[in-house]
Design a protein around this motif. Structure first.
Motif, mmCIF file in Angstrom:
data_model
loop_
_atom_site.group_PDB
_atom_site.id
_atom_site.type_symbol
_atom_site.label_atom_id
_atom_site.label_comp_id
_atom_site.label_asym_id
_atom_site.label_seq_id
_atom_site.Cartn_x
_atom_site.Cartn_y
_atom_site.Cartn_z
ATOM 1 N N ASP A 1 0.866 -1.178 0.000
ATOM 2 C CA ASP A 1 0.000 0.000 0.000
ATOM 3 C C ASP A 1 0.909 1.236 0.000
ATOM 4 O O ASP A 1 2.132 1.117 0.013
ATOM 5 N N ARG A 2 0.321 2.416 -0.005
ATOM 6 C CA ARG A 2 1.137 3.634 -0.093
ATOM 7 C C ARG A 2 2.072 3.804 1.108
ATOM 8 O O ARG A 2 3.197 4.265 0.959
ATOM 9 N N VAL A 3 1.615 3.425 2.287
ATOM 10 C CA VAL A 3 2.457 3.555 3.489
ATOM 11 C C VAL A 3 3.680 2.644 3.365
ATOM 12 O O VAL A 3 4.814 3.078 3.578
ATOM 13 N N LEU A 4 3.443 1.384 3.010
ATOM 14 C CA LEU A 4 4.566 0.452 2.849
ATOM 15 C C LEU A 4 5.459 0.886 1.689
ATOM 16 O O LEU A 4 6.686 0.801 1.788
ATOM 17 N N ALA A 5 4.871 1.384 0.619
ATOM 18 C CA ALA A 5 5.664 1.844 -0.524
ATOM 19 C C ALA A 5 6.600 2.993 -0.124
ATOM 20 O O ALA A 5 7.765 3.015 -0.538
ATOM 21 N N ARG A 6 6.113 3.920 0.681
ATOM 22 C CA ARG A 6 6.976 5.019 1.155
ATOM 23 C C ARG A 6 8.112 4.480 2.016
ATOM 24 O O ARG A 6 9.261 4.910 1.891
ATOM 25 N N PHE A 7 7.789 3.535 2.892
ATOM 26 C CA PHE A 7 8.811 2.931 3.741
ATOM 27 C C PHE A 7 9.860 2.219 2.876
ATOM 28 O O PHE A 7 11.062 2.401 3.074
ATOM 29 N N LEU A 8 9.406 1.414 1.919
ATOM 30 C CA LEU A 8 10.337 0.707 1.034
ATOM 31 C C LEU A 8 11.185 1.689 0.240
ATOM 32 O O LEU A 8 12.364 1.424 -0.031
ATOM 33 N N GLY A 9 10.596 2.815 -0.110
ATOM 34 C CA GLY A 9 11.339 3.842 -0.833
ATOM 35 C C GLY A 9 12.483 4.414 -0.025
ATOM 36 O O GLY A 9 13.529 4.756 -0.576
ATOM 37 N N ARG A 10 12.306 4.495 1.279
ATOM 38 C CA ARG A 10 13.406 4.965 2.148
ATOM 39 C C ARG A 10 14.506 3.909 2.234
ATOM 40 O O ARG A 10 15.682 4.244 2.344
ATOM 41 N N LEU A 11 14.126 2.622 2.173
ATOM 42 C CA LEU A 11 15.124 1.546 2.227
ATOM 43 C C LEU A 11 15.848 1.374 0.892
ATOM 44 O O LEU A 11 17.015 0.981 0.867
ATOM 45 N N SER A 12 15.143 1.644 -0.198
ATOM 46 C CA SER A 12 15.693 1.435 -1.546
ATOM 47 C C SER A 12 15.419 2.659 -2.416
ATOM 48 O O SER A 12 14.640 2.597 -3.367
ATOM 49 N N PRO A 13 16.059 3.786 -2.108
ATOM 50 C CA PRO A 13 15.729 5.019 -2.829
ATOM 51 C C PRO A 13 16.025 4.962 -4.331
ATOM 52 O O PRO A 13 15.283 5.553 -5.122
ATOM 53 N N GLU A 14 17.067 4.271 -4.726
ATOM 54 C CA GLU A 14 17.381 4.188 -6.161
ATOM 55 C C GLU A 14 16.301 3.425 -6.913
ATOM 56 O O GLU A 14 15.899 3.822 -8.004
ATOM 57 N N LEU A 15 15.831 2.327 -6.349
ATOM 58 C CA LEU A 15 14.766 1.563 -6.983
ATOM 59 C C LEU A 15 13.472 2.370 -7.001
ATOM 60 O O LEU A 15 12.730 2.350 -7.981
ATOM 61 N N ALA A 16 13.215 3.112 -5.930
ATOM 62 C CA ALA A 16 11.987 3.916 -5.846
ATOM 63 C C ALA A 16 11.932 4.989 -6.938
ATOM 64 O O ALA A 16 10.848 5.386 -7.354
#
Length: 147
Positions: A105-120
């Protein structure tokens, strides 16, 4: 060099996540588990490890101990089969399939984006199953073009 973790979709005894969980426990015991994974290792709740624990009814420390004491995946699976809440093969398949389809979901996507900013920067995490996002991040799956 990043330690090799199996894909979350790899199965053992029908369970997705279990082979990866075994890898994570062993790498953590050796001091090689990447830091972003440590807070979620065998953590109850919504992380993948927690979903496995909830479905099987296994206690985190008991599972950790079994993984570290057993020599191979078959022995760990035998322990899981003996100690876990009983589920038939169809129930395990249904649970595994549902997790394979899970999209952040958007919350998890934002969190994952902080862990993997290049992929995000390249992928909208909400548009892909979580397992695909993990496999893209760890280099097992190509990153789609045309984002």
């Amino acid at each position: 060099m990043q330690p090799k973790l199996r894909s979350p979709r790899e199965r053992l005894g029908g369970y997705v996540i279990l082979p990866r969980l075994i890898d994570k426990v062993r790498l953590h015991a050796q001091g090689f588990l990447p830091e972003p994974y440590v807070p979620f290792l065998l953590r109850p709740g919504l992380p993948l490890d927690g979903r496995f624990l909830a479905f099987t009814g296994l206690q985190p420390e008991a599972l950790r101990e079994a993984v570290l004491l057993k020599n191979d995946d078959r022995d760990i699976l035998a322990w899981v089969t003996q100690e876990a809440v009983r589920h038939g093969p169809q129930d395990i398949e249904g649970w595994s399939h549902a997790l394979e389809q899970l999209r952040p979901d958007r919350v998890l996507a934002r969190f994952l984006g902080r862990l993997s900013p290049e992929l995000a920067k390249q992928v909208d995490f909400t548009q892909h199953p979580l397992f695909d996002v993990i496999d893209m991040d760890e280099g097992r799956k190509p990153i789609p073009t045309g984002f």
